[in-house]
Design a protein around this motif. Structure first.
Motif, PDB file in Angstrom:
ATOM      1  N   TYR A 142      38.166  28.382  44.544  1.00 19.46           N
ATOM      2  CA  TYR A 142      38.767  28.883  43.315  1.00 19.46           C
ATOM      3  C   TYR A 142      40.108  29.520  43.647  1.00 19.46           C
ATOM      4  O   TYR A 142      40.290  30.098  44.711  1.00 19.46           O
ATOM      5  N   TYR A 195      25.963  32.029  42.200  1.00 19.11           N
ATOM      6  CA  TYR A 195      27.002  31.713  43.153  1.00 19.11           C
ATOM      7  C   TYR A 195      27.286  32.927  44.013  1.00 19.11           C
ATOM      8  O   TYR A 195      27.232  34.057  43.532  1.00 19.11           O
ATOM      9  N   THR A 196      27.613  32.684  45.256  1.00 19.81           N
ATOM     10  CA  THR A 196      28.026  33.746  46.155  1.00 19.81           C
ATOM     11  C   THR A 196      29.470  33.489  46.557  1.00 19.81           C
ATOM     12  O   THR A 196      29.798  32.387  47.004  1.00 19.81           O
ATOM     13  N   PHE A 197      30.289  34.508  46.399  1.00 20.51           N
ATOM     14  CA  PHE A 197      31.709  34.364  46.688  1.00 20.51           C
ATOM     15  C   PHE A 197      32.072  35.013  48.013  1.00 20.51           C
ATOM     16  O   PHE A 197      31.482  36.020  48.408  1.00 20.51           O
ATOM     17  N   GLY A 198      33.065  34.435  48.651  1.00 21.78           N
ATOM     18  CA  GLY A 198      33.686  35.088  49.789  1.00 21.78           C
ATOM     19  C   GLY A 198      34.597  36.199  49.302  1.00 21.78           C
ATOM     20  O   GLY A 198      34.786  36.393  48.100  1.00 21.78           O
ATOM     21  N   SER A 199      35.184  36.919  50.238  1.00 23.68           N
ATOM     22  CA  SER A 199      36.007  38.081  49.873  1.00 23.68           C
ATOM     23  C   SER A 199      37.452  37.717  49.551  1.00 23.68           C
ATOM     24  O   SER A 199      38.241  38.575  49.186  1.00 23.68           O
ATOM     25  N   GLY A 258      36.405  41.231  46.850  1.00 24.38           N
ATOM     26  CA  GLY A 258      35.896  39.956  46.364  1.00 24.38           C
ATOM     27  C   GLY A 258      35.120  40.118  45.078  1.00 24.38           C
ATOM     28  O   GLY A 258      35.114  41.165  44.441  1.00 24.38           O
ATOM     29  N   LEU A 259      34.452  39.052  44.693  1.00 22.80           N
ATOM     30  CA  LEU A 259      33.698  39.011  43.443  1.00 22.80           C
ATOM     31  C   LEU A 259      32.230  39.305  43.707  1.00 22.80           C
ATOM     32  O   LEU A 259      31.621  38.699  44.579  1.00 22.80           O
ATOM     33  N   TYR A 290      30.704  38.969  36.506  1.00 23.91           N
ATOM     34  CA  TYR A 290      31.109  39.337  37.853  1.00 23.91           C
ATOM     35  C   TYR A 290      32.048  40.532  37.786  1.00 23.91           C
ATOM     36  O   TYR A 290      32.790  40.705  36.815  1.00 23.91           O
ATOM     37  N   TYR A 315      32.621  25.670  46.930  1.00 20.98           N
ATOM     38  CA  TYR A 315      33.710  25.601  45.960  1.00 20.98           C
ATOM     39  C   TYR A 315      34.946  26.334  46.488  1.00 20.98           C
ATOM     40  O   TYR A 315      34.846  27.237  47.315  1.00 20.98           O
ATOM     41  N   GLN A 325      42.846  32.394  42.247  1.00 22.69           N
ATOM     42  CA  GLN A 325      43.086  33.503  41.335  1.00 22.69           C
ATOM     43  C   GLN A 325      44.571  33.804  41.324  1.00 22.69           C
ATOM     44  O   GLN A 325      45.136  34.196  42.342  1.00 22.69           O
ATOM     45  N   PHE A 358      39.487  31.956  46.624  1.00 18.39           N
ATOM     46  CA  PHE A 358      38.109  32.350  46.877  1.00 18.39           C
ATOM     47  C   PHE A 358      37.265  31.111  47.171  1.00 18.39           C
ATOM     48  O   PHE A 358      37.307  30.119  46.443  1.00 18.39           O
ATOM     49  N   ARG A 387      44.263  36.157  50.632  1.00 20.34           N
ATOM     50  CA  ARG A 387      45.502  36.396  49.880  1.00 20.34           C
ATOM     51  C   ARG A 387      46.633  35.641  50.564  1.00 20.34           C
ATOM     52  O   ARG A 387      47.053  35.980  51.676  1.00 20.34           O
TER      53      ARG A 387
END
Lengths: 116, 116
Positions: free
Chosen positions: A35, A105-109, B43-44, B36, A33, A37, A90, A112
């Motif tokens: 996302y 879910y696992t998110f990247g860092s 990150g998240l 989260y 995915y 922000q 993200f 920006r």
């Protein structure tokens, strides 16, 4: 052994340029995915890919295009960058396509992006 | 359609006192719910998740949340706040797109401030 890695971490570019953000996951997940922000910390899904197929395509400008060369990668290409594209992007991945997203879910860092 | 509402944009507590972050959701299906945490410029990180098993869910760092279907709530609590808990917290509900893959709908976040 980072699970979901994004590059670059920071990206500053001028309006009108074309840029890409890369994402890779080594978890064996089959869905990835993107996302966005915004400056108010609000997160909104942009795209998801499952087995190289675009499943969700929210109402984002067509200047944004996800590209997945394989199951472990989902890159985000942005054409003709605008000031409003400045945000943190993200990448995330998940295992399983069940409606209830039992697997999490696992998110990247995050990346920006600043458009000047 | 799914949505999630975090009732407080900011919560301030003293170190050592209880934390309560409120979240209400709406969903056409039995939802999967997540909390989260995002530390500044980070990150998240997944704190905990509810996926139709036990209604009281324990997460990392002493956090827990209780799923209350009758109240459509999924409030996050911690008995004793620590300075390191200062961060942005997101309540999240899963989306069922109908196409097989899931994305997430994020609340607008609650900024947790810990007073010494």
């Amino acid at each position: 052994d980072t699970a979901v890695s994004q590059t670059p971490k920071y990206l500053v570019t001028q309006m009108g340029n074309d840029k890409s953000i890369k994402c890779e996951q080594n978890l064996g997940h089959d869905t990835m995915y993107w996302y966005k922000q915004d400056s108010k910390k609000f997160l909104k899904i942009m795209f998801s890919y499952n087995n190289k197929e675009l499943i969700i395509n929210e109402t984002v400008p067509n200047r944004f295009s996800p590209k997945s060369p394989d199951k472990a990668h989902l890159n985000l290409h942005i054409n003709s960058l605008e000031l409003g594209d400045s945000a943190v992007y993200f990448c995330a991945s998940s295992l399983g396509t069940a409606a209830r997203a039992n697997y999490g879910y696992t998110f990247g860092s995050g990346t920006r992006l600043t458009v000047v | 359609a799914q949505s999630v509402t975090q009732l407080d944009s900011h919560v301030s507590v003293s170190e050592g006192t209880p934390v309560l972050l409120r979240c209400n959701y709406s969903s056409s299906y039995s939802p999967s719910l997540f909390w989260y945490v995002q530390h500044p410029n980070k990150g998240l990180q997944l704190l905990l998740k509810y996926t139709s098993a036990a209604t009281l869910v324990k997460g990392i760092n002493g956090f827990e949340a209780e799923f209350k279907k009758s109240e459509t709530s999924f409030h996050l609590t911690k008995p004793s706040a620590h300075m390191s808990d200062a961060a942005e917290y997101f309540c999240v509900v899963s989306i069922y797109s109908g196409g097989g893959a899931d994305g997430l709908t994020f609340g607008k976040g609650t900024h947790l401030i810990i007073q010494p």
